[in-house]
Design a protein around this motif. Sequence first.
Motif, mmCIF file in Angstrom:
data_model
loop_
_atom_site.group_PDB
_atom_site.id
_atom_site.type_symbol
_atom_site.label_atom_id
_atom_site.label_comp_id
_atom_site.label_asym_id
_atom_site.label_seq_id
_atom_site.Cartn_x
_atom_site.Cartn_y
_atom_site.Cartn_z
ATOM 1 N N ILE A 46 0.863 -1.182 0.000
ATOM 2 C CA ILE A 46 0.000 0.000 0.000
ATOM 3 C C ILE A 46 0.898 1.229 0.000
ATOM 4 O O ILE A 46 1.677 1.448 0.946
ATOM 5 N N ALA A 47 0.825 2.000 -1.065
ATOM 6 C CA ALA A 47 1.703 3.157 -1.234
ATOM 7 C C ALA A 47 0.854 4.387 -1.510
ATOM 8 O O ALA A 47 0.180 4.471 -2.546
ATOM 9 N N VAL B 242 2.142 -7.452 4.542
ATOM 10 C CA VAL B 242 1.502 -6.167 4.237
ATOM 11 C C VAL B 242 2.518 -5.071 4.483
ATOM 12 O O VAL B 242 3.183 -5.054 5.536
ATOM 13 N N HIS B 243 2.638 -4.160 3.514
ATOM 14 C CA HIS B 243 3.597 -3.064 3.618
ATOM 15 C C HIS B 243 2.861 -1.743 3.408
ATOM 16 O O HIS B 243 2.216 -1.538 2.389
ATOM 17 N N PHE B 244 2.928 -0.843 4.408
ATOM 18 C CA PHE B 244 2.355 0.486 4.308
ATOM 19 C C PHE B 244 3.480 1.500 4.085
ATOM 20 O O PHE B 244 4.460 1.516 4.841
ATOM 21 N N SER B 245 3.332 2.344 3.075
ATOM 22 C CA SER B 245 4.247 3.453 2.850
ATOM 23 C C SER B 245 3.386 4.699 2.671
ATOM 24 O O SER B 245 2.791 4.908 1.610
ATOM 25 N N LEU C 115 4.794 -4.514 7.728
ATOM 26 C CA LEU C 115 5.907 -3.576 7.626
ATOM 27 C C LEU C 115 5.334 -2.171 7.492
ATOM 28 O O LEU C 115 4.536 -1.905 6.579
ATOM 29 N N LEU C 116 5.722 -1.263 8.390
ATOM 30 C CA LEU C 116 5.179 0.095 8.421
ATOM 31 C C LEU C 116 6.293 1.094 8.147
ATOM 32 O O LEU C 116 7.178 1.298 8.995
ATOM 33 N N ASP C 117 6.260 1.691 6.981
ATOM 34 C CA ASP C 117 7.234 2.718 6.618
ATOM 35 C C ASP C 117 6.512 4.064 6.639
ATOM 36 O O ASP C 117 6.131 4.609 5.610
#
Length: 687
Positions: free
Chosen positions: A10-11, A77-80, A128-130
Amino acid sequence: MTGERRALIIANGEYDNPGLSALRSPAADAEALAEVLADRAVSEFDVQVVRDETAHVIAGRVEDLFADSAPDDVLLVHFSCHGLKSESGELFFAARNTRPERLASTAVPADFVQRCMRMSRSRSIVLLLDCCYGGAFSQGVAVRATGEANVLDAFPGGGFGGRGRAVITASNSIEYAFEGDQLADDHARPSVFTSALVDGLRTGDADRDEDGWIALSELYDYLFDSVRERNPNQTPSRDIEMQGELYLARSRRRRIKPSPVPADLRAASEDPNMFTRLGAVTELQRRLTSENLSVAIGAHEVLTTMAQTDIRHIAEAAELARAEARVRAESEVVRFGEVVRGTRPVARVRLAGPPIARACHFASSHSWLRVTEDADGAEISLELSELGAFDGRITVTGPTGEVVVRVEGQVVAEPAPVPPSRPEPAPKPAPPVEIPETTVVEPVRPVEAAPKFEPFAVAASVLAFAAAVYLLPISLALSRSMEDFFEDGGWTVVPLGIFAIAAGIMMFLPATRRLAGPGALCGLALLSAIPSGPVLLVLTDGCLLAGAVCALISVRRDRSFRLGLGKPRGGLAIAALVAGAAGTAGLVAEAVELLDYSSSRADEAAIYLVVSVVLLIGTLLGVLLRPVAFGIAFLGGVAGGGIVMACVLSYAMPSSSSVTGAGWWIALGAVLALAVVTGFAAREVKS
């Protein structure tokens, strides 16, 4: 684990609300992370990317991922994006339509993501939370957030019920300020966290124990060190509750364990007699070029000990043997020349030497210098946006040493397009004037050195041609007229002449003289040189054998590779073995038929048996020999020699007065099939 591996990226970098500044990194982060996660050689995830969507779309995709999962699935799951904290302390992820003063209805609550994770059947979930985190305030309040945004408090481990869950955040304490509802612009920064994540997976640097797998704990340790090195004010955090280890990706950084040398060789390397130790150096040097890297490393360790502790004469010989396996690149400087800004030029770094010298990993000195490793070396690409000269380094490290490759060039602006001029009346004819062409500067790729003059390759080519030329008087001696040419077997030498000329041409051409030419000539000589025809063929056979020896010497002198044996691969290898076995069976059947026909034909039967054994051995060698190009060419030469022997055995045997039996036809069909299989294999390798 037999479940699926699914990832949701998710970007969000673009926002409708002017209070949320645009982020430069999420789009590029999403593309790079999706590429490395989907790579079959690295992680093999089924990746979905959600870019710059509204809150309800993002929430739907998150819920779908966790709801449609099985116990053995691995979910990532990756949030950017921007991370926002409400006045009541709740954490939210910003979407395109997010309004800082209406977070509950326009952003994605962290509590919602946690509930989806808790209800999922999957036993392996990684979040993963960026994001950067801070306070969100209503419009008109000009204050700065205070205190830390404790991100992990929004994902407490106790809520996971003991199942396998992990949360890794880019930071747990970085805040940014709202002045009114305006977010400070200096936070539109490139992501250090996701950049390190992608690099660790792509290069394999995150594989700290070098066991060939990147575990989740190793990945966090790598992220912690990399992020802190690039930004000391940012500290990644984690909350991992896993039963056992979760492996997210493969890596090429497999530590090679040395295989102990045989006891007799170890004893020879320590023998009081210096000549015995010299002999041990020679055998250790041979083992050093093995495709079995454990064997090669074991030999390298013993040679290193001898080079450091033995007498000068022995130490120099051991050091010379070790030098053949040192890590080296074909070019130690890659010059890109002038690179137009905004382009992504690519070049290659090729490694030389035996397999142990090419079992290396690559590390770049700058983030703009990307390295993608492969079997022969690495592909390097540039991602530069600033004008001016650039100078980088790629460190190539292997079990036998390391080498540094320089990368240099200059970034230039894209030239402005030249506007078309107005049409003018055609001028009078004039003498033609030479107009210099505009030179378009492209990235310079490492140019392979021109093939060196190899006297043994030339000698092999000359001997192959000599064998073909000598067949002409043989043909005339066997046939005084055109009718005799067909009836007395003069035509049987024609295939040998054709194949000898072809092998000579391959040994002469620079493109084929290194592998294909020697392989074809050796395979042809293996069968064709068997005494089975007129005495006049002895000189031809001698020329072919001498040519094959010269070809092997030329291969031995080429230090960029070593001949060896490997496992047969693919259906074509199996087809070749079947064809060779069928040809062998046909010749054996013919030999048995000759013995049943008459005991006086035992000599002919013996020749059939010899040819059958050599045909089988040649087929096995062609399938097993490495490099593959040499093995395929050798197999082609064996097929050509088989065709020649089929012709000679049919018509030129001294006592062949009867028609050959079914075994001969089987053998002929088999060698023709072998030739066809070789053609397909060569085409596959070329493609």
